[in-house]
Design a protein around this motif. Sequence first.
Motif, PDB file in Angstrom:
ATOM      1  N   ILE A 132       0.835  -1.206   0.000  1.00 32.30           N
ATOM      2  CA  ILE A 132       0.000   0.000   0.000  1.00 32.30           C
ATOM      3  C   ILE A 132       0.870   1.257   0.000  1.00 32.30           C
ATOM      4  O   ILE A 132       1.891   1.327   0.683  1.00 32.30           O
ATOM      5  N   ASP A 133       0.448   2.242  -0.781  1.00 30.73           N
ATOM      6  CA  ASP A 133       1.055   3.570  -0.740  1.00 30.73           C
ATOM      7  C   ASP A 133       0.112   4.469   0.062  1.00 30.73           C
ATOM      8  O   ASP A 133      -1.035   4.671  -0.331  1.00 30.73           O
ATOM      9  N   ARG A 134       0.596   4.979   1.190  1.00 27.36           N
ATOM     10  CA  ARG A 134      -0.276   5.741   2.085  1.00 27.36           C
ATOM     11  C   ARG A 134      -0.917   6.929   1.389  1.00 27.36           C
ATOM     12  O   ARG A 134      -2.100   7.244   1.618  1.00 27.36           O
ATOM     13  N   ASP A 135      -0.179   7.597   0.521  1.00 28.67           N
ATOM     14  CA  ASP A 135      -0.722   8.773  -0.163  1.00 28.67           C
ATOM     15  C   ASP A 135      -1.825   8.385  -1.150  1.00 28.67           C
ATOM     16  O   ASP A 135      -2.849   9.075  -1.254  1.00 28.67           O
ATOM     17  N   ILE A 136      -1.620   7.293  -1.885  1.00 27.29           N
ATOM     18  CA  ILE A 136      -2.652   6.838  -2.818  1.00 27.29           C
ATOM     19  C   ILE A 136      -3.860   6.324  -2.035  1.00 27.29           C
ATOM     20  O   ILE A 136      -5.009   6.529  -2.446  1.00 27.29           O
ATOM     21  N   GLN A 137      -3.604   5.670  -0.910  1.00 23.91           N
ATOM     22  CA  GLN A 137      -4.698   5.194  -0.069  1.00 23.91           C
ATOM     23  C   GLN A 137      -5.558   6.360   0.418  1.00 23.91           C
ATOM     24  O   GLN A 137      -6.787   6.312   0.359  1.00 23.91           O
ATOM     25  N   TYR A 138      -4.915   7.418   0.880  1.00 21.85           N
ATOM     26  CA  TYR A 138      -5.661   8.589   1.345  1.00 21.85           C
ATOM     27  C   TYR A 138      -6.456   9.214   0.191  1.00 21.85           C
ATOM     28  O   TYR A 138      -7.625   9.582   0.349  1.00 21.85           O
ATOM     29  N   LEU A 139      -5.814   9.322  -0.965  1.00 21.58           N
ATOM     30  CA  LEU A 139      -6.477   9.893  -2.137  1.00 21.58           C
ATOM     31  C   LEU A 139      -7.715   9.072  -2.513  1.00 21.58           C
ATOM     32  O   LEU A 139      -8.798   9.632  -2.762  1.00 21.58           O
ATOM     33  N   ALA A 140      -7.579   7.756  -2.567  1.00 22.07           N
ATOM     34  CA  ALA A 140      -8.698   6.892  -2.943  1.00 22.07           C
ATOM     35  C   ALA A 140      -9.839   7.013  -1.937  1.00 22.07           C
ATOM     36  O   ALA A 140     -11.013   7.089  -2.318  1.00 22.07           O
ATOM     37  N   PHE A 141      -9.493   7.042  -0.646  1.00 19.11           N
ATOM     38  CA  PHE A 141     -10.534   7.155   0.379  1.00 19.11           C
ATOM     39  C   PHE A 141     -11.241   8.502   0.303  1.00 19.11           C
ATOM     40  O   PHE A 141     -12.471   8.581   0.420  1.00 19.11           O
ATOM     41  N   ARG A 142     -10.487   9.551   0.079  1.00 17.12           N
ATOM     42  CA  ARG A 142     -11.075  10.896   0.003  1.00 17.12           C
ATOM     43  C   ARG A 142     -12.071  11.001  -1.149  1.00 17.12           C
ATOM     44  O   ARG A 142     -13.199  11.494  -0.974  1.00 17.12           O
ATOM     45  N   GLU A 143     -11.664  10.527  -2.335  1.00 17.49           N
ATOM     46  CA  GLU A 143     -12.549  10.633  -3.489  1.00 17.49           C
ATOM     47  C   GLU A 143     -13.765   9.716  -3.357  1.00 17.49           C
ATOM     48  O   GLU A 143     -14.874  10.064  -3.771  1.00 17.49           O
ATOM     49  N   LEU A 144     -13.559   8.541  -2.779  1.00 18.49           N
ATOM     50  CA  LEU A 144     -14.685   7.639  -2.552  1.00 18.49           C
ATOM     51  C   LEU A 144     -15.675   8.247  -1.562  1.00 18.49           C
ATOM     52  O   LEU A 144     -16.898   8.198  -1.781  1.00 18.49           O
ATOM     53  N   LYS A 145     -15.160   8.819  -0.503  1.00 17.38           N
ATOM     54  CA  LYS A 145     -16.032   9.440   0.511  1.00 17.38           C
ATOM     55  C   LYS A 145     -16.858  10.562  -0.105  1.00 17.38           C
ATOM     56  O   LYS A 145     -18.070  10.676   0.156  1.00 17.38           O
ATOM     57  N   ARG A 146     -16.236  11.368  -0.941  1.00 19.22           N
ATOM     58  CA  ARG A 146     -16.967  12.454  -1.610  1.00 19.22           C
ATOM     59  C   ARG A 146     -18.094  11.915  -2.472  1.00 19.22           C
ATOM     60  O   ARG A 146     -19.220  12.422  -2.455  1.00 19.22           O
ATOM     61  N   ALA A 147     -17.793  10.870  -3.240  1.00 24.51           N
ATOM     62  CA  ALA A 147     -18.802  10.320  -4.147  1.00 24.51           C
ATOM     63  C   ALA A 147     -19.953   9.684  -3.381  1.00 24.51           C
ATOM     64  O   ALA A 147     -21.126   9.865  -3.744  1.00 24.51           O
ATOM     65  N   VAL A 148     -19.644   8.935  -2.331  1.00 23.25           N
ATOM     66  CA  VAL A 148     -20.697   8.295  -1.539  1.00 23.25           C
ATOM     67  C   VAL A 148     -21.603   9.347  -0.911  1.00 23.25           C
ATOM     68  O   VAL A 148     -22.828   9.222  -0.911  1.00 23.25           O
ATOM     69  N   HIS A 149     -20.997  10.417  -0.399  1.00 26.00           N
ATOM     70  CA  HIS A 149     -21.810  11.474   0.211  1.00 26.00           C
ATOM     71  C   HIS A 149     -22.598  12.254  -0.841  1.00 26.00           C
ATOM     72  O   HIS A 149     -23.774  12.576  -0.645  1.00 26.00           O
ATOM     73  N   ARG A 150     -21.944  12.560  -1.954  1.00 26.36           N
ATOM     74  CA  ARG A 150     -22.601  13.368  -2.984  1.00 26.36           C
ATOM     75  C   ARG A 150     -23.815  12.650  -3.551  1.00 26.36           C
ATOM     76  O   ARG A 150     -24.852  13.267  -3.787  1.00 26.36           O
ATOM     77  N   HIS A 151     -23.693  11.357  -3.744  1.00 33.81           N
ATOM     78  CA  HIS A 151     -24.778  10.593  -4.364  1.00 33.81           C
ATOM     79  C   HIS A 151     -25.623   9.839  -3.337  1.00 33.81           C
ATOM     80  O   HIS A 151     -26.481   9.050  -3.724  1.00 33.81           O
ATOM     81  N   ARG A 152     -25.371  10.105  -2.063  1.00 32.06           N
ATOM     82  CA  ARG A 152     -26.133   9.484  -0.969  1.00 32.06           C
ATOM     83  C   ARG A 152     -26.206   7.967  -1.155  1.00 32.06           C
ATOM     84  O   ARG A 152     -27.262   7.344  -1.016  1.00 32.06           O
ATOM     85  N   ALA A 153     -25.044   7.394  -1.452  1.00 32.67           N
ATOM     86  CA  ALA A 153     -24.970   5.962  -1.719  1.00 32.67           C
ATOM     87  C   ALA A 153     -24.896   5.165  -0.417  1.00 32.67           C
ATOM     88  O   ALA A 153     -24.540   5.691   0.642  1.00 32.67           O
ATOM     89  N   GLU A 154     -25.214   3.904  -0.525  1.00 35.97           N
ATOM     90  CA  GLU A 154     -25.155   3.019   0.636  1.00 35.97           C
ATOM     91  C   GLU A 154     -23.710   2.731   1.030  1.00 35.97           C
ATOM     92  O   GLU A 154     -23.357   2.711   2.210  1.00 35.97           O
ATOM     93  N   SER A 155     -22.857   2.499   0.041  1.00 34.63           N
ATOM     94  CA  SER A 155     -21.462   2.160   0.320  1.00 34.63           C
ATOM     95  C   SER A 155     -20.659   2.271  -0.970  1.00 34.63           C
ATOM     96  O   SER A 155     -21.214   2.550  -2.043  1.00 34.63           O
TER      97      SER A 155
END
Length: 578
Positions: free
Chosen positions: A227-250
């Motif tokens: 794992i690359d910590r920076d890529i991990q943070y980036l992936a989590f950040r963008e996923l979190k934005r999308a889940v919240h923006r689209h009110r997704a389950e997961s």
Amino acid sequence: MARSKRQRKDAGGPPFWRLAVVMVATAGVVLALVGRALDLQVLNRDFLRDEAEARHLRTVAISAYRGMITDRNGAPLAVSSPVYSSWANPAEVLQEEGGVAELARALGRSEADLREYLERRKQREFVYLRRHMPPDLSAQIRSLDIPGVNLQRELRRFYPAGQTAAQLIGFTDIDGRGLEGVERALDEPLSGEQGAKRVMRDRLGRVIDDVELIREPRPGEDVELSIDRDIQYLAFRELKRAVHRHRAESGSVVVLDVHTGELLAVANKPSFNPHQRAQMDPEARRNRAFANAYEPGSVIKPFTIAAALRSGSVSPQESFDTAPGTMRVGRHTVRDLLDYGELDLAGVMQKSSNVGAAKVALQTPPRELWQVMQDFEFGAPSGVSFASESAGHLDASPPRGEVRQATWSYGYGMSTTPVQLARSYAALANGGVIRPVTILRQEEEVEGHRVLDEDIAQQIRSMLETVIEPGGTGVRASVPGYRVAGKTGTVRKAVAGGYSEDEYIAMFVGYAPAENPRIAVAVVIDDPAGEAYYGGQVAAPVFSEVASGALRILNVPPQAPPSGMPRIVADWEEGRYD
């Protein structure tokens, strides 16, 4: 005269025999005491020593440091740090006037609750009061100096990445045993071996001397993840934005190095704080990238076309009439969003035509279609030793009947995990060579095995690039400065009695740079709410942001013009989503 003799006899004292009895008894007592002292101190001195040791000597464990978990660059993801836990001898604490009240105030408990807790355990000599206390609380407990209350040094696990990698790294129980994620999968090498020593305690249970080291503790091994910590943070950040923006389950995002099979990031949402066990939601603990299997929908179409090309049943230039946008297969109707008319293989991929994919599949021998899915390891676990991993589902034999064959062509009737999707697209990116997935850093390129001819893999790549171009369903997945190959997917969720009319799974899977691939990225958003729910709308933008940032972090130079692919959205406005 006789009276005077009698008086003189009485005045002479007690009879001799009485005096003799007293002297003999006294001598006997003295001799018995001397004999007992001689017996205990000379003849049986080991008895006293053993009794003293039994009351004051104890064998205690010496905690072994659990190995550190780091990312590929040495950044800590899990570390152990010394802390103190408080314990007590209940009987002694209860005897101390005011001790329970003071202790309860320090621990933040009611006096009645603590007293009841101690009363129920008063026959024991050892009970924990609180494990892994913060430093200020342990100092406060120490300052109280309540008889029967003691501190014990232990090790506590800390997770610097917090919720960004919580499901992947996992966590340990309070005694340091791995329960989830990497902590569980690699528990044995991480754990090490506890040591032991013999200590002397005073009557209050406090250690007053180290007597003997019985066994040195063996620290656990450090583990370096891929794992690359920076890529991990980036992936989590963008996923979190999308889940919240689209009110997704997961949702889940997986980033895979196509040359080595190394996982560079595995992000899941919802997530949890690994330091707050009491507030953990069991669903948030789920590593969905490994544990959740979904019907893949249209992201399976590259493999349908690959099977057709490999079998020779379809030529690259062949066209298929998809008009009028529907097609009957037995009692089943295959539908497209629009009437796309005549499409070649690249057009079927770009427009994500279900009718076109079904026609391709029906011209392909069922065994060849099934064999390609087998070769790309759909329905097989990734090889990472996570207990919760799902293998997905692929039939054990070729599809029987045209309906099954047609629905397979656009990803229904099978299931796969986000990690498996990333692995299969990485194989396409590798020119048809599939490599095992790993969570551990690899120093060299990992050898794989060929599952598809390189020329067919190149043809598939060219088709996948058209998906990102104007007119394709994945325009929003474009990455400025790089050519991208990928595929959108939108799947109706299975419910009791069939498929839901308003619940979907949005996907995008692809790799970049297309001409010299470095990473494969899979994005899955489960049940987005609102009008936007297609893979091209919901998942493709996440791919764009994650791939763009990851390529910069990995120092992959741009090859396309800096402006990137133009974001033409006319098709989006007309509702032509996958």
